[in-house]
Design a protein around this motif. Structure first.
Motif, mmCIF file in Angstrom:
data_model
loop_
_atom_site.group_PDB
_atom_site.id
_atom_site.type_symbol
_atom_site.label_atom_id
_atom_site.label_comp_id
_atom_site.label_asym_id
_atom_site.label_seq_id
_atom_site.Cartn_x
_atom_site.Cartn_y
_atom_site.Cartn_z
ATOM 1 N N VAL A 212 -11.995 9.657 -11.384
ATOM 2 C CA VAL A 212 -10.836 8.186 -10.689
ATOM 3 C C VAL A 212 -10.017 8.605 -10.434
ATOM 4 C CG1 VAL A 212 -9.816 5.837 -10.881
ATOM 5 C CG2 VAL A 212 -11.486 6.579 -12.606
ATOM 6 N N ILE A 213 -9.596 8.466 -8.777
ATOM 7 C CA ILE A 213 -8.206 8.924 -8.108
ATOM 8 C C ILE A 213 -7.507 8.074 -7.279
ATOM 9 C CG2 ILE A 213 -8.462 10.008 -5.540
ATOM 10 C CD1 ILE A 213 -9.473 11.937 -7.555
ATOM 11 N N ARG A 214 -6.192 8.506 -8.068
ATOM 12 C CA ARG A 214 -5.230 7.668 -7.392
ATOM 13 C C ARG A 214 -4.191 8.160 -6.549
ATOM 14 N NH1 ARG A 214 -8.582 5.065 -8.485
ATOM 15 N NH2 ARG A 214 -9.037 2.005 -8.935
ATOM 16 N N GLY A 215 -2.988 7.424 -6.026
ATOM 17 C CA GLY A 215 -1.865 8.270 -5.447
ATOM 18 C C GLY A 215 -1.209 7.537 -6.275
ATOM 19 N N VAL A 216 0.270 8.614 -6.154
ATOM 20 C CA VAL A 216 1.301 8.495 -7.019
ATOM 21 C C VAL A 216 3.075 7.777 -5.908
ATOM 22 C CG1 VAL A 216 3.262 7.843 -8.897
ATOM 23 C CG2 VAL A 216 0.277 9.270 -8.929
ATOM 24 N N MET A 217 2.484 6.893 -5.483
ATOM 25 C CA MET A 217 4.352 6.628 -4.851
ATOM 26 C C MET A 217 5.685 6.300 -5.561
ATOM 27 S SD MET A 217 2.198 4.881 -1.623
ATOM 28 C CE MET A 217 4.131 5.310 -0.509
ATOM 29 N N ILE A 218 6.477 6.552 -5.859
ATOM 30 C CA ILE A 218 8.048 6.349 -6.236
ATOM 31 C C ILE A 218 8.581 5.567 -5.405
ATOM 32 C CG2 ILE A 218 9.707 7.448 -7.975
ATOM 33 C CD1 ILE A 218 7.455 7.052 -8.977
ATOM 34 N N ASP A 219 9.033 4.661 -5.424
ATOM 35 C CA ASP A 219 9.665 3.611 -4.838
ATOM 36 C C ASP A 219 9.515 3.905 -2.797
ATOM 37 O OD1 ASP A 219 11.532 3.243 -6.630
ATOM 38 O OD2 ASP A 219 12.423 4.742 -6.529
ATOM 39 N N GLY A 220 8.311 3.672 -2.712
ATOM 40 C CA GLY A 220 7.171 3.667 -1.759
ATOM 41 C C GLY A 220 7.425 4.422 -0.877
ATOM 42 N N SER A 221 6.923 6.109 -1.689
ATOM 43 C CA SER A 221 6.750 7.482 -0.720
ATOM 44 C C SER A 221 6.346 8.455 -2.091
ATOM 45 C CB SER A 221 8.223 7.842 -0.119
ATOM 46 O OG SER A 221 9.429 8.497 -1.340
ATOM 47 N N TYR A 222 5.273 9.010 -1.734
ATOM 48 C CA TYR A 222 5.172 10.667 -2.217
ATOM 49 C C TYR A 222 6.113 11.268 -2.154
ATOM 50 C CZ TYR A 222 0.913 8.144 -1.465
ATOM 51 O OH TYR A 222 -0.150 7.274 -1.260
ATOM 52 N N PRO A 223 6.357 11.557 -3.956
ATOM 53 C CA PRO A 223 7.800 12.695 -4.028
ATOM 54 C C PRO A 223 7.368 13.819 -3.796
ATOM 55 C CG PRO A 223 6.521 11.835 -6.039
ATOM 56 C CD PRO A 223 6.014 10.874 -5.469
#
Length: 660
Positions: free
Chosen positions: A143-154
């Protein structure tokens, strides 16, 4: 005067002695190690001292200057997030809730959309993201997921976070076919809940860290591939991994009562693995375990089938008493000349001490039994309590990441310099033979670009720095290092007379191609394992490594088997079986037979006879003899058309003969 000659009875022994000396010399030359190159003058931080192009920041550059104290400064801090209590979700996201063992679970049934959660941070710091998840059916891939914090990729790597599945062989030991050859079983997915800290072993041997300031924040997971069920999420402070000396002092100094105990665990008999691509393989040489005895026996694990960062394999072991133990690996590491292979080793889900992070296994040309040891060769000891334990080895290319990032940036600089030179000279040809500039013209390059020499010198210095760092990591020269050295030589020739750059402009493409070829394999970490041994420090296992001398009787035994062992790929013809002729190589036929044995025959009950077809003309000859296959594979596209046309031509000719 008559010359004296050696007595006849001395000639033959001397001749044997000379031949033996030459043979030993050749063997020693072939098996000798390359000259080791040590250089610690360049560090990873120095290599990454540049501003990356674009708005994506690699994790390695982001974490520069972040101390160990800052990384694990908030031990014990935990921020829990209930997946089922999300704030918002994209309209295309398919979500549902269910109960599992009394807990509410969020099922994300598709691979599209996104889900947002809001959480509060009481103490600013660096945090790991932990997930309790279960991949949903419908795919064999992670499974692949993107992780964004406060609307952007860190950071760049947060765009694709991998959540692996767990697999194992459906049965062990493997079945054997009618020829006595082992057949790989189907792979079974372990449908279990998995607890994992978000990680990427191409950039860090430890879980990825996210910087969170005090206050409210939003976590967004972005769908990329596969469905997943989420049971629990949390941000946690990173645990400090202690050095070995501190680890030793934390446990009793007495050794195990079983002073002569050891166990051998065949690595092909694994309990869990992360990817279907991790495969067993067959190997034949002295002291391999188990000995195939002329038959295909899957007795090793890995090699090029276990080389990508993040791929892991896990074995369960059991020790008789509490105490200190050592671990041996019988391994083959001869896939990338000059490069080490790296594995992060954990026991019972935890890295025991710092030295097990990206542990290096040296390059060598044959199978060797090596004990997990420090740089001085002193074996590491592991304290294990009586009972069962799990050992996991994860492919790790963290050490290579600074080289990869620096090379990518340097190649961008070379490409930009190449474009600038072509803009000045008007030469847009990629080849020497169709160059569209006057080869007799005299150039004054500093007149067109006063900084041309400084720019070229900066690129040369950067490549030299990358080469020094590469040698310091591998502790020897390597193919990549030689490619960089050749590129530096070309650039230094240009520096000796910058006015000759226009006539050598095609060399920039050559440099990019040479270095780019090795970059594509830089993060791969192939390693082949025969078995691992867990033993008390004083135990004598009696296990042996292959030698040049031991290969002679082994090869003779293999040769003698060829006279009575049936190696016919077709095997005995089964009545009513499907007959296939294959006009491809033996490897293709082996793979086809494996697929048939694993999947087709067990599901349909239909036996299949597969035979090599070295020449497509055998179809014509077979037809004349009344022996044709049901299916022919690997033939050219013209054969199916030519075959019936030839038959029609003969029929037409026969009719004409009858009519006359």
């Amino acid at each position: 005067m008559k010359k004296r000659s050696l007595p006849r009875y001395l000639r033959f022994p001397i001749q044997i002695l000379i031949v033996a000396t030459l043979v030993v010399g050749v063997i020693r030359w072939i098996t000798s190690e390359e000259q080791v190159v040590y250089s610690g003058s360049v560090t990873a931080d120095q290599l990454l001292q540049f501003q990356p192009a674009g708005d994506k920041i690699p994790y390695a550059i982001l974490m520069q200057g972040v101390s160990e104290q800052e990384r694990s400064g908030g031990n014990g801090n935990e921020i829990r997030i209930n997946p089922s209590q999300y704030d918002t979700a994209a309209p295309i996201t398919k979500l549902s809730s269910s109960k599992d063992d009394g807990k509410t679970v969020l099922n994300w049934d598709n691979e599209a959309g996104s889900v947002d959660w809001t959480f509060h941070v009481a103490k600013a710091g660096w945090y790991e993201l932990h997930l309790d998840y279960k991949p949903l059916p419908g795919s064999n891939s992670s499974v692949i997921r993107g992780v964004m914090i406060d609307g952007s990729y860190p950071f760049e790597e947060a765009e694709r976070v991998e959540l692996e599945r767990m697999w194992k062989d459906a049965k062990y030991p493997y079945d054997r076919n009618e020829l006595g050859m082992q057949v790989r079983p189907q792979q079974t997915e372990l449908n279990e809940w998995i607890s994992k800290a978000v990680s990427d072993y191409s950039v860090s041997s430890r879980p990825l860290l996210f910087r969170l300031e005090t206050g409210e924040h939003t976590l967004r997971l972005v769908g990329e591939r596969g469905g997943v069920a989420l049971q629990q999420m949390s941000f946690q402070s990173q645990e400090h991994v202690i050095p070995y000396e501190e680890y030793k002092s934390a446990y009793p100094s007495v050794s195990s009562d079983a002073s002569d105990w050891y166990m051998v665990r065949e690595t092909e008999q694994f309990d869990r693995k992360s990817h279907l691509s991790i495969q067993t393989d067959h190997w034949a040489e002295p002291y391999i375990s188990p000995d195939p005895k002329g038959r295909i026996t899957y007795n090793v694990l890995g090699g090029n089938h276990w080389n990508l960062p993040g791929e892991w394999v896990e074995w369960d072991i059991e020790v008789p008493t509490n105490g200190w133990y050592e671990i041996d690996l019988k391994n083959f590491q001869n896939y990338r000349p000059g490069f080490k292979a790296y594995r992060t080793i954990s026991i019972d889900g935890k890295v025991p001490f710092e030295e097990m992070l990206n542990y290096a296994i040296d390059y060598h040309k044959e199978f060797e039994i090596t004990t997990l040891s420090n740089v001085s060769g002193e074996p590491f000891k592991f304290y294990l309590k009586q009972g069962k334990h799990s050992i996991r080895m994860t492919a790790d290319s963290t050490k290579m990441q600074p080289i990869l990032i620096a090379l990518k940036d340097t190649l961008l600089q070379i490409a930009a310099f190449d474009r600038e030179m072509r803009l000045i000279t008007g030469n847009y040809s990629k080849s020497a033979y169709d160059s569209n500039i006057d080869s007799t013209r005299t150039w004054e390059m500093k007149k067109y670009d006063p900084e041309v020499e400084n720019k070229l010198q900066a690129i040369t210095d950067r490549l030299n720095m990358i080469r020094l760092y590469t040698n310091s990591v591998n502790e020897r020269d390597s193919d990549l290092s030689q490619a960089i050295k050749a590129s530096v030589t070309i650039l230094e020739e240009m520096l000796s007379d910058v006015n000759e750059i226009p006539s050598k402009i095609k060399e920039f493409s050559t440099i990019q191609a040479n270095i780019g070829t090795w970059m594509s394999t830089l993060t791969k970490q192939p390693l082949l394992l025969d078995y691992l041994v867990v033993r008390t420090p004083d135990a004598k296992t009696g296990l042996k490594e292959p030698t040049a001398l031991s290969r002679i009787p082994y090869s003779l035994a293999d040769f003698s088997r060829s006279f009575y062992v049936d190696y016919d790929l077709g095997g005995p013809e089964e009545e009513g079986a499907l007959t296939i002729w294959v006009g491809r190589g033996r490897d293709y036929v082996d793979l086809l037979r494996e697929l048939v044995s694993q999947d087709f025959t067990p599901k349909t009950g239909i036996e299949v006879n597969i035979n090599l077809m070295p020449n497509p003309n055998m179809l014509i000859l077979g037809n004349a003899a009344g022996e044709v296959p049901d299916i022919a594979l690997g033939v050219g596209e013209s054969i199916p058309a030519d075959y019936p046309c030839g038959m029609l031509s003969r029929i037409y000719h026969s009719i004409q003969v009858l009519m006359t």
